[in-house]
Each structure stands twice: as structure tokens, then as C-alpha cells.
Design a protein around this motif. Structure first.
Motif: not given
Length: 308
Positions: A129, A133, A145, A192-196, A221, A223-224
Motif C-alpha cells: 500500500l 500511496h 473515489w 487507491l487499491h480500493g479493496d485492500a 489512503p 480507505w485502503d
């Protein structure tokens, strides 16, 4: 889920394929990509149908939900950028125009990750991450996002949920959206990856690699860092995994005042992920309704089981 195998062995999500058209979809995509589908193994069928080919070290990922087809071009751009910047992640198969369009089907084709390597840990997720980021941001356009966008799309595709439950979910989305808009994030905006979560790291002999870029965007970030924290509470994942993430990343999102809102968003995603497939996957209904009941009652400590 992206190419390879989930590190935690879990399945969790929704899609629109049935056993009748899975083979048709794979055959069409492989014909368009110049691949042989004979003997392919279905690894997962949720938002995507994911196949490991038997005739080549290749994984085929076919979009299963019409509401999520718009994300595929972005996935290709993000995967290409990660390869160019040498970020440990799954790689698209070269020499094939991607995404692959075959009649009504849309897919991406990936290099299979070699077997081997240790199970990914919280610190591995933190290190990957941080690579995402850190600047610079990708030069190509990325969506802002909007974490409730796919939730609303899934509610719109819900198959087999009654009007009262749908109304509850829509109202919940609206309330959470208002609270989300009021947040002031403390970390700078980034890719963001979004589903980390750890299930989106695949072990390899060279170390864990990231997969599943469907939810990539530009955003906070914080969120991740949320999925693993929620996984400890809702799925009983070892708390030590999250503590490792915090130590290696250097930020504890659970101590930030906005975390309760991000938790609500994450839980809405976890609830609604199966809505498009309720009619074809009745076995997920008991767990779905348990999650709905817990959110309705305000039970924040109830443990959930993975959708299977």
C-alpha cells in the motif's frame, strides 16, 4: 478476485453467471484471445468469473456483473502502470489487446502467479500500500473515489430481495453518503487499491503480489487501511494482522475520528456484494439476511461468515 488464488481461501461477492453460460463465456473469450479453454478450472465466480487455464500459465477473468463492466478499461490502465513502475502485482498477458471483447462478454487475461512463497501478512499489505500511496500519481485519468457507487449499482441489480430490504439499503446509503461527505481526511490523496485486504494479495516465490484493481481510484489512503480493520471485527481475523499493518504503514485508521463512517461504508459493500446473484445462489441468503439484521439492530460486534 484477480488472477491466481486467494491467499485466505475465502470467497465473497456477487455476479450474474449461471452454470449454463460459464462455459460459453470462457470459450468465446479464449477464441477471441487465441487461447485454448480445454480443461480450465473455475477458481471463483462472483463479480467476475475467474478461470485458470490448463493449457497455459494464464488466468482469464470475465466480468460477471453488467453494472461493473465500466471498470475494465481502468483495470487495464492500472495494471499497465503498476508493471511500468515495478510494483509487485499481477501482470496482464502481453501480445493480447486488452480488455478482450467477445460478443456480450468482456474479460482480462493475466499471467498466472507461480505457486510458492509464504502466506501474506499484515506487514506485506502495508508495504504494498505504501508503494501505491507514494507519489507520483498515474498520469492517466482515474475516477475519483466514490465508494458507494458500486453499492448503489448492486442494489439496482438486486435479484430476489424484497422492496422493504431494498428501501432500507437505499436509505442507509443516503445516510452514510451524507456522513462521508462531511469527513475531513488527514492523509494526502493518492492512488487507491480500493479493496485492500489480505485476500487480494497472492503469495509467490518472490513475495506477495497485489491483485484485483476493480476498485482503484484517487482518494484518501485511510480507505485502503479500513478493510483489514473491519475484517478483524466482523470476520474474526487475527488482530495481530491489523497491528502489523499499523506498525509497518505508520497510521492506525481505527484511532481516526472518521473510521466509524468508513466502517459503515465497508459493511455496506460486504452486505450488497451478492445482491445480483441471489436467485442463482440461494445458499448465500441466510448470511445476507444475518448481516442485514445486524446492521438494522445496530449490532457492531456480531461476527459474520464469508459468503461461500
Amino acid at each position: 478476485m484477480a488472477p491466481g488464488r486467494r491467499a485466505d481461501g475465502h470467497t465473497d461477492g456477487g455476479g450474474q453467471f449461471s452454470p449454463d453460460n460459464l462455459a460459453e463465456a470462457l470459450t468465446a473469450v479464449c477464441a477471441a484471445a487465441g487461447l485454448d479453454p480445454a480443461g480450465a478450472e473455475l477458481l471463483r465466480c462472483t463479480n467476475n468469473a475467474v478461470f485458470q487455464l490448463a493449457t497455459a500459465p494464464v488466468v482469464v477473468r470475465i466480468v460477471a456483473s453488467n453494472a461493473l463492466r465500466h471498470r475494465v478499461d481502468k483495470v487495464v490502465r492500472v495494471a499497465t502502470w503498476l508493471a511500468e513502475h515495478d510494483v509487485p502485482a499481477v501482470r496482464l498477458v502481453s501480445g493480447i489487446v486488452q480488455p478482450v471483447a467477445a460478443g456480450p462478454y468482456l474479460a482480462t487475461v493475466w499471467e498466472a502467479v507461480p505457486h510458492g512463497g509464504r502466506r501474506p501478512r499484515g506487514r506485506d499489505l502495508a508495504k504494498l500500500l505504501r508503494r501505491l500511496h507514494e507519489p507520483p500519481e498515474p498520469a492517466f485519468p482515474l475516477p475519483a473515489w466514490e465508494p458507494l457507487d458500486d453499492v448503489r449499482r448492486r442494489i439496482g441489480e438486486a435479484d430476489g430481495l424484497d422492496d422493504a430490504d431494498l428501501a432500507f439499503l437505499r436509505k442507509r446509503c443516503d445516510k452514510v453518503s451524507d456522513r462521508l461527505d462531511a469527513l475531513e481526511f488527514v492523509l494526502p490523496t493518492s492512488l487507491l487499491h480500493g479493496d485492500a485486504h489480505l485476500g487480494n494479495l497472492i503469495p509467490s516465490p518472490a513475495g506477495p503480489v497485489l491483485c484485483d484493481f476493480d476498485s482503484a481510484s484517487l482518494g484518501p489512503p485511510e480507505w485502503d487501511l479500513t478493510p483489514l480493520a473491519v475484517g478483524v471485527v466482523r470476520f474474526g481475523e487475527p488482530a495481530g494482522r491489523y497491528r502489523e499493518l499499523v506498525r509497518s504503514y505508520g497510521f492506525d485508521v481505527t484511532r481516526w475520528e472518521g473510521f466509524p463512517v468508513l466502517r459503515e461504508v465497508r459493511e455496506l459493500k460486504l452486505i450488497t456484494s451478492v445482491l445480483p446473484i441471489l436467485s442463482s445462489r440461494p445458499e448465500v441468503r441466510p448470511e445476507l439476511f444475518r448481516r442485514l439484521a445486524d446492521v438494522r439492530s445496530g449490532d457492531k460486534s456480531a461476527r459474520w461468515a464469508r459468503y461461500t
